[in-house]
Scaffold this motif. Sequence first.
Motif, PDB file in Angstrom:
ATOM      1  N   GLU A 150       0.830  -1.199   0.000  1.00 42.28           N
ATOM      2  CA  GLU A 150       0.000   0.000   0.000  1.00 42.28           C
ATOM      3  C   GLU A 150       0.871   1.259   0.000  1.00 42.28           C
ATOM      4  O   GLU A 150       0.570   2.245  -0.694  1.00 42.28           O
ATOM      5  CB  GLU A 150      -0.926  -0.001   1.213  1.00 42.28           C
ATOM      6  CG  GLU A 150      -1.878   1.192   1.259  1.00 42.28           C
ATOM      7  CD  GLU A 150      -2.805   1.163   2.470  1.00 42.28           C
ATOM      8  OE1 GLU A 150      -3.714   2.009   2.533  1.00 42.28           O
ATOM      9  OE2 GLU A 150      -2.624   0.288   3.347  1.00 42.28           O
ATOM     10  N   GLN A 207       2.254   1.742  -3.345  1.00 44.48           N
ATOM     11  CA  GLN A 207       1.174   2.249  -4.195  1.00 44.48           C
ATOM     12  C   GLN A 207       0.979   3.752  -4.009  1.00 44.48           C
ATOM     13  O   GLN A 207       0.754   4.494  -4.972  1.00 44.48           O
ATOM     14  CB  GLN A 207      -0.104   1.491  -3.856  1.00 44.48           C
ATOM     15  CG  GLN A 207      -1.331   1.868  -4.651  1.00 44.48           C
ATOM     16  CD  GLN A 207      -2.566   1.157  -4.105  1.00 44.48           C
ATOM     17  OE1 GLN A 207      -2.495   0.001  -3.701  1.00 44.48           O
ATOM     18  NE2 GLN A 207      -3.685   1.859  -4.087  1.00 44.48           N
ATOM     19  N   GLU A 208       1.097   4.208  -2.759  1.00 43.23           N
ATOM     20  CA  GLU A 208       0.931   5.631  -2.478  1.00 43.23           C
ATOM     21  C   GLU A 208       2.104   6.448  -3.026  1.00 43.23           C
ATOM     22  O   GLU A 208       1.923   7.560  -3.519  1.00 43.23           O
ATOM     23  CB  GLU A 208       0.790   5.854  -0.973  1.00 43.23           C
ATOM     24  CG  GLU A 208      -0.518   5.326  -0.398  1.00 43.23           C
ATOM     25  CD  GLU A 208      -0.587   5.446   1.112  1.00 43.23           C
ATOM     26  OE1 GLU A 208       0.444   5.827   1.710  1.00 43.23           O
ATOM     27  OE2 GLU A 208      -1.648   5.173   1.691  1.00 43.23           O
ATOM     28  N   PRO A 231       1.570   5.783  -7.638  1.00 42.60           N
ATOM     29  CA  PRO A 231       0.231   5.281  -8.004  1.00 42.60           C
ATOM     30  C   PRO A 231       0.182   4.589  -9.360  1.00 42.60           C
ATOM     31  O   PRO A 231      -0.789   3.897  -9.647  1.00 42.60           O
ATOM     32  CB  PRO A 231      -0.625   6.562  -8.004  1.00 42.60           C
ATOM     33  CG  PRO A 231       0.123   7.528  -7.156  1.00 42.60           C
ATOM     34  CD  PRO A 231       1.571   7.231  -7.394  1.00 42.60           C
ATOM     35  N   ASN A 247       2.425   2.353 -10.298  1.00 43.67           N
ATOM     36  CA  ASN A 247       3.151   1.084 -10.192  1.00 43.67           C
ATOM     37  C   ASN A 247       2.158  -0.059 -10.068  1.00 43.67           C
ATOM     38  O   ASN A 247       1.632  -0.338  -8.987  1.00 43.67           O
ATOM     39  CB  ASN A 247       4.093   1.126  -8.975  1.00 43.67           C
ATOM     40  CG  ASN A 247       5.046  -0.052  -8.957  1.00 43.67           C
ATOM     41  OD1 ASN A 247       4.716  -1.159  -9.389  1.00 43.67           O
ATOM     42  ND2 ASN A 247       6.246   0.181  -8.451  1.00 43.67           N
ATOM     43  N   ALA A 306       2.526  -2.784  -7.399  1.00 46.55           N
ATOM     44  CA  ALA A 306       2.106  -2.465  -6.031  1.00 46.55           C
ATOM     45  C   ALA A 306       0.658  -2.898  -5.817  1.00 46.55           C
ATOM     46  O   ALA A 306       0.316  -3.483  -4.785  1.00 46.55           O
ATOM     47  CB  ALA A 306       2.271  -0.971  -5.762  1.00 46.55           C
ATOM     48  N   TYR A 307      -0.191  -2.623  -6.795  1.00 45.49           N
ATOM     49  CA  TYR A 307      -1.588  -3.062  -6.700  1.00 45.49           C
ATOM     50  C   TYR A 307      -1.656  -4.589  -6.658  1.00 45.49           C
ATOM     51  O   TYR A 307      -2.403  -5.167  -5.861  1.00 45.49           O
ATOM     52  CB  TYR A 307      -2.385  -2.557  -7.909  1.00 45.49           C
ATOM     53  CG  TYR A 307      -2.569  -1.062  -7.966  1.00 45.49           C
ATOM     54  CD1 TYR A 307      -3.625  -0.435  -7.291  1.00 45.49           C
ATOM     55  CD2 TYR A 307      -1.707  -0.265  -8.694  1.00 45.49           C
ATOM     56  CE1 TYR A 307      -3.797   0.941  -7.350  1.00 45.49           C
ATOM     57  CE2 TYR A 307      -1.865   1.117  -8.755  1.00 45.49           C
ATOM     58  CZ  TYR A 307      -2.914   1.709  -8.080  1.00 45.49           C
ATOM     59  OH  TYR A 307      -3.093   3.072  -8.134  1.00 45.49           O
ATOM     60  N   ARG A 319      -0.371  -5.962  -3.270  1.00 42.06           N
ATOM     61  CA  ARG A 319      -1.317  -5.659  -2.192  1.00 42.06           C
ATOM     62  C   ARG A 319      -2.536  -6.569  -2.294  1.00 42.06           C
ATOM     63  O   ARG A 319      -2.986  -7.146  -1.291  1.00 42.06           O
ATOM     64  CB  ARG A 319      -1.732  -4.188  -2.265  1.00 42.06           C
ATOM     65  CG  ARG A 319      -2.649  -3.764  -1.107  1.00 42.06           C
ATOM     66  CD  ARG A 319      -3.059  -2.308  -1.249  1.00 42.06           C
ATOM     67  NE  ARG A 319      -4.013  -1.924  -0.225  1.00 42.06           N
ATOM     68  CZ  ARG A 319      -4.686  -0.782  -0.234  1.00 42.06           C
ATOM     69  NH1 ARG A 319      -4.489   0.105  -1.218  1.00 42.06           N
ATOM     70  NH2 ARG A 319      -5.554  -0.498   0.722  1.00 42.06           N
ATOM     71  N   GLY A 373      -6.006  -1.395  -9.881  1.00 37.51           N
ATOM     72  CA  GLY A 373      -4.790  -1.650 -10.640  1.00 37.51           C
ATOM     73  C   GLY A 373      -5.060  -1.771 -12.126  1.00 37.51           C
ATOM     74  O   GLY A 373      -4.299  -1.276 -12.955  1.00 37.51           O
ATOM     75  N   THR A 394      -5.350   1.350 -13.866  1.00 36.64           N
ATOM     76  CA  THR A 394      -4.042   1.921 -14.172  1.00 36.64           C
ATOM     77  C   THR A 394      -3.429   1.262 -15.404  1.00 36.64           C
ATOM     78  O   THR A 394      -2.830   1.928 -16.252  1.00 36.64           O
ATOM     79  CB  THR A 394      -3.086   1.749 -12.974  1.00 36.64           C
ATOM     80  OG1 THR A 394      -3.653   2.394 -11.832  1.00 36.64           O
ATOM     81  CG2 THR A 394      -1.715   2.337 -13.254  1.00 36.64           C
TER      82      THR A 394
END
Length: 333
Positions: free
Chosen positions: A28, A31-32, A35, A37, A40-41, A44, A64, A67
């Motif tokens: 997370e 991800q922050e 955003p 990436n 990262a999603y 998580r 994700g 994105t």
Amino acid sequence: MYDASIWLNRSICNRKLNNLEDAATDAEIAQEIDPSNVKAYYNRALALQLLDKHDEALSICKKGLNTQSGNKALQQLKIDLQKSIAEAKAACPGELAPCPQGPVKAADALQKKDAPKSSDDVYEWKNGEPSEAERQGYKKAMVDMFRSKYEELKERAEAAKSKRSTLQTDHYEDAQKQSLQLSGGHRPMDRPDNVDLPADYQQPVGLLSAEQLSAYDAENANRRYLLSVYGNIFDVSDRPDKYDPDGPYASLTGKDLTWGLFAGVDTVEYTNKFYDLYKARDLGKDKLAGVCSWLAWYESEYGKPVGQLEPWSREAELPAPPLEEIEEMCVVM
């Protein structure tokens, strides 16, 4: 730390150690920080899936895919989550509370990239050509992080009076294990007692060439067994059950293992191949973290390196890794 990749690799490491809440939190944070990436999603959502938080994981999956709609790993994970949620609802019709959901195997969500490879594909470090300080800084950060995790895991094993090493095949996902071919290897092996160690065990050897390292192979009469991981030479003589002529890793003794660890292949053909790992695309950065994880594990298992392997002292001068030899995976650890 404002580098999303560090938090992402922490997340992967925590997931391997079954610290799932930490794995979800680290992903997370990644991800922050970044955003865009998509990994990262994915990581998580994967951690949340293993925590049986399928609805929340599905929500992260969808974000994700917003994105990067064509990401195959997220697409497959979304399908798996939707299937699990549907099965849970079907198994518990009319109940107000959600049914307990069994864990879904993480590796099932991994899909091998099947996009055609262009001959024009070129490896490059995400942020351009790294300086020597950046190379050493990234390597140190990764090794230190993984070392602390392995030391923690080793302490737990010792507390349980276990003699088994802290890293086994769970270091790889199922798809990667298909490339692990050594018969008798990649399984828990109790550390042998009363090993007849060579007189020069753990003595420094300095800077060696690959040819000089080969003198410490499984067949050497002195029974001093050395190998190299990313230029760090380790004395593994206390594990003849693994590295002597009858051990499952005999063919790897006296060699540099780095390229095989990077590519996820354990055959002798992938030893003693020297490339600049920093001449890699973003995917290579994940694989480089995997090599650093192995380096940290060898330190925790066999102690500090007893020497250095010469080709790695000039890594920046080495050629780029060959794209065709790498098993491209969505997540490598």
